[in-house]
Design a protein around this motif. Structure first.
Motif: not given
Length: 908
Positions: A415-419
């Protein structure tokens, strides 16, 4: 033996928030007390920094201090659900190997927290999940990696030990020679007090270095915190001249061997070419199976671990406890030994201790780091396939899971996440690792873990019901069950003031089961069922082992637990339930609930529910849900449970049947775009078979009787709303836009005069979109379809200009064109009084405003003068009739006409 115990450990969130009845508050990576240190790494890229990231479910304060007081304690507020960053002063950086007195960093909180530690500088970064004191062990193996580096000077494989209590005796058997002179395989002892730190350095891989807390002078083994890593390391193929061998520091807190499991699933790091894995054995005689294939011991790199590369998921099992470690490789590395460099690959070395499937959590809050120049953040998740549909990221369902090829019972996601901070939760346990990459940069850590001692523990067994639990409620009575890997000759139950202490001189075994490492463990119970008061408590069972080990014959088993007061759950529907709208219930629970679970369709879908931790409970205590579309009214059973206690262990259910009504369908006829002067339009509603009182129209331009008047709204696009409430009290709101096109603005011009025979341009102006023009009548105009035609009309004419926009909107204006005829001057008249030609008549001259006429005799005397020539000359001068003769005139018509001159004769 009794001793001062560690602070009570609660569930928390930073890197981990364990939830709802799942695990002991003293066995997960949450707590009130932590120890770490500012571990060494090489500063080739500039000064390093150390940050601690802290979060919590409840507002609290976190305090960070160093044991020797070399900096003043730092206390900061922790806001629920947010990350608090505590920057550690550089004064406690441990650059060299050896013992450092009182350099341990002590982290405490008033309420439950979890902590993530990060050491970084430009292009280097190492991160770890910190473990609370309550889950620390007494036996560890350092797990590192083959020590190679692009460092400008020497780089080292490292481990670090932090004492959590005074009089701690640590036994260390290094697997490689240490730089401070300790030989490989030669055991040495350290005597450490609370906050003392020892760092071991080696030029070689320190994996399998054994670190144990052993019996001190008073016979106790004390808990220790152990960390492993490297001051700077490159991972992957290194060519002969060391090109493209990016290196990074490694920093990971080691799990105690008692928490190791036997089943793991690995998931590749996203957008990397491959990963390296090590399987570390607690027993060299372990049988290892990967993807269903038994790995022969002849394939093990050493008797202590097996290492392999992978680009896909793997399913790993063993017959004895193991620890699996995942390594991110240096930037640009590709599989194999040919050192082919991938210019598109981004990342850097990292080491992540994976969690076994025996030690999962169902709710974690993790931090996706920005430092140092991280470009992409990810989390890998492994969950049972039939529970994947319940998984959520930041409260939103996440469904992009794939099954594990060699074990379809489980699924995974990258899963790609934002900082920033993110919350993951599901209806069942899962494992997760968080990581991120930048150019020559990386970080990675376990997003949270359970750390149960699988062979030695105390649990509650309820008198009513089945199973075991690790926290309790004030209204329930429990038996205390002790699990041991040996058969004790005596058990001392120390209740620390809760109950009278009790010594069982002849413990009677109540059962035998297989423990976490496959060996037999033995079950014992306290003599009587017990009630406990609300609060955090610690009890200790001291069991006498007939066979002494490094900690002596007495083994302390601590049980940190919480007793909560059960809430009384109640809720009420908040208004009518309709399919087209959000349905709401109002929480009317009494008591101190710290989590809520709601099943909106409990009878048909008991597997589907919403979970709200304390920080997620809405301030208005209203919960919302949208039901599926229906064709007939339907009843649903709403089931709600609220929980109290540190691990939300005290639940109380309440349920109520509600009717969800079919929302009506309503609309009104579309109104084609109209012009601003179109007049009122009747709006015609439709209810599609639903009955109810007349609905209400609203919006700009709506007038009485459900009409839309464009003169009221003006030009533009207007949203008109029709609100209809059916007899079942369900409302529907339907909206559509009405476009009102503006009228053109037209000005044909002011009154204009035209000299007969001389054309003039009509001075009209107009504005609008896509205009067309029509002048009527067309007579005298060169082109009646232009805004400014040339007019040469011979007679006075009123012209009408019609202007039409592209949308068909029309406006009008007119202009009067006055034609000034050329004056007709006769050259004789007979002022004899016979009524015929008695005056000198100049036809059309009277149409020239302000004209002048002057007449002279032969001597040049002016005998007549007028302005306007309203009364024609009668041949007189000063009242006397002039004699017959020729007279001379000068006529100035003005108004653009030239002066006319000539002579006129008086005839009698």
């Amino acid at each position: 033996m009794n001793r001062e115990k560690a602070l009570r450990v609660l569930i928390a969130c930073v890197l981990v928030c364990c939830s709802y009845l799942s695990f002991a508050q003293g066995t997960s990576s949450q707590g009130k007390e932590f120890w770490t240190a500012y571990m060494s790494h090489i500063e080739d890229n500039g000064p390093s920094e150390m940050s601690l990231y802290v979060t919590a479910d409840e507002a609290t304060n976190v305090t960070v201090e160093v044991a020797d007081g070399s900096f003043s304690p730092i206390t900061q507020a922790v806001v629920p659900g947010q990350i608090t960053v505590v920057n550690v002063p550089k004064i406690v950086f441990l650059k060299n190997p050896g013992t450092f007195l009182k350099k341990g960093l002590h982290i405490t909180a008033e309420k439950k927290i979890a902590v993530f530690a990060h050491i970084y500088s430009m292009s280097v970064s190492g991160a770890t999940l910190l473990l609370p004191v309550a889950v620390l062990g007494k036996s560890y193996y350092s797990i590192n990696y083959t020590q190679e580096s692009n460092a400008q000077g020497n780089a080292f494989s490292t481990f670090m030990v932090v004492a959590t209590e005074d009089n701690t005796t640590v036994e260390i058997t290094p697997s490689q020679p240490l730089t401070d002179g300790q030989a490989a395989g030669a055991t040495f002892m350290l005597n450490l007090n609370k906050g003392d730190v020892y760092q071991g350095f080696s030029f070689k891989d320190l994996t399998n270095t054994q670190i144990r807390s052993v019996s001190s002078a008073n016979g106790e083994c004390k808990k220790i915190a152990v960390f492993s890593g490297s001051t700077k390391i490159g991972i992957g193929c290194q060519d002969d001249i060391g090109n493209h061998f990016t290196s990074d520091n490694l920093f990971q807190q080691v799990y105690p061997t008692t928490s190791w499991g036997k089943t793991y699933i690995t998931v590749p790091l996203k957008n990397r070419n491959y990963d390296i894995f090590r399987v570390v054995f607690s027993d060299p005689n372990t049988q290892l199976t990967i993807n269903g294939n038994v790995i022969p011991k002849t394939s093990f790199q050493t008797p202590f671990y097996y290492q392999f590369e992978a680009q896909a998921t793997t399913y790993i099992t063993a017959d004895k406890p193991i620890q699996v470690v995942q390594y991110a490789v240096s930037q640009g590395k590709t599989p194999g030994n040919d050192c082919v460099y991938d210019t598109h690959d981004v990342g850097d070395p990292e080491m992540i201790y994976l969690n076994p499937l025996e030690q999962t959590l169902d709710h974690v809050t993790l931090y996706s780091a920005r430092e140092f120049k991280i470009l992409s953040n990810y989390v890998n998740v492994v969950i049972k396939t039939d529970m994947a549909s319940t998984f959520k990221v930041d409260g939103m369902p996440y469904t992009d899971f794939s099954t594990i090829a060699n074990n379809p019972i489980y699924s995974y996601a990258q899963i790609s996440l934002t900082a920033g901070s993110h919350t993951l939760n599901a209806s069942d346990g899962f494992s997760a690792i968080a990581y991120g990459f930048g150019s020559n940069e990386s970080y990675g850590y376990s997003a949270g873990t359970n750390l149960k001692n699988l062979n030695q523990n105390i649990v509650f067994t309820p008198l009513q019901g089945t199973g075991t639990q690790v926290d309790g409620c004030t209204d329930e009575q429990y038996k205390l069950r002790l699990t041991l890997p040996f058969r004790p000759t005596k058990i001392v139950w120390n209740f620390n003031g809760l109950l009278q202490n009790y010594t069982d001189p002849n413990p009677v075994m109540t059962g035998m089961v297989a423990g976490g490492n496959g060996q037999t463990v033995y079950l014992y119970e306290y003599k009587d069922p017990v009630f406990f008061s609300a609060g955090d408590h610690t009890i200790t069972a001291t069991a006498t082992n007939p066979v002494a080990d490094e900690c002596g014959t007495d083994v302390d088993v601590d049980f940190d637990f919480n007793i909560g007061e059960r809430p009384q759950t109640r809720f009420a529907p908040d208004g009518i339930f309709c399919t087209a709208n959000m349905s709401s219930i109002i929480d009317q629970t009494t008591g101190n609930a710290n989590s809520v679970k709601i099943w909106w369709d409990y009878q048909n879908h008991p597997e589907a529910f919403d979970i709200f931790s304390k920080s997620m409970i809405p301030a208005d205590r209203k919960y919302h849900h949208r039901y599926e579309a229906l064709t007939i009214d339907k009843t649903y059973l709403i089931h709600m449970e609220t929980f109290s206690g540190a691990t939300s262990q005290c639940g109380d259910p309440f349920e109520q049947t509600v009717t969800v009504h079919v929302s009506p369908i309503a609309s009104f006829d579309a109104v084609t775009p109209i012009c601003q002067d179109a007049g009122p339009v009747q709006l015609i509603p439709h209810h599609e078979g639903f009955t109810g009182p007349d609905g209400v129209f609203s919006g700009a331009g709506v007038t009485a009787g459900g009409k839309f008047d464009p003169a009221v709204s003006g030009a533009g696009k207007f949203t008109i709303t029709y609100t209809f409430t059916a007899t079942n009290l369900c409302p529907v709101v339907f909206s559509r836009d009405i476009v009102v096109n503006p009228l053109p603005i037209v000005n044909a011009g002011k009154y204009i005069q035209l000299l007969e025979g001389e054309p003039v341009l009509l001075p009209a102006t107009a504005s609008g979109s896509g205009l067309t023009y029509l002048w009527e009548p067309a007579i005298g105009l060169d082109n009646p379809n232009v805004l400014n035609p040339v007019c040469s009309v011979a007679e006075d004419t009123r012209y009408k200009l019609t202007v039409t926009t592209a949308a068909g909107c029309i406006a009008y204006d007119d202009i009067f064109v006055k034609v000034l005829k050329k004056p007709i001057v006769v050259n004789a008249f007979t002022p004899n009084g016979d009524g015929i030609n008695d005056t000198w008549t100049i036809k059309y001259l009277d149409t020239y405003p302000g004209n002048t006429v002057d007449i002279y005799n032969r001597q040049g005397e002016r005998v007549y003068s007028s302005v306007g020539y309203a009364s024609p000359w009668d041949g007189r001068f000063n009242g006397n009739v002039l004699p017959t003769g020729t007279y001379y005139y000068i006529i100035n018509p003005k108004n653009g006409r030239k002066v006319i001159s000539g002579n006129v004769t008086i005839i009698k």
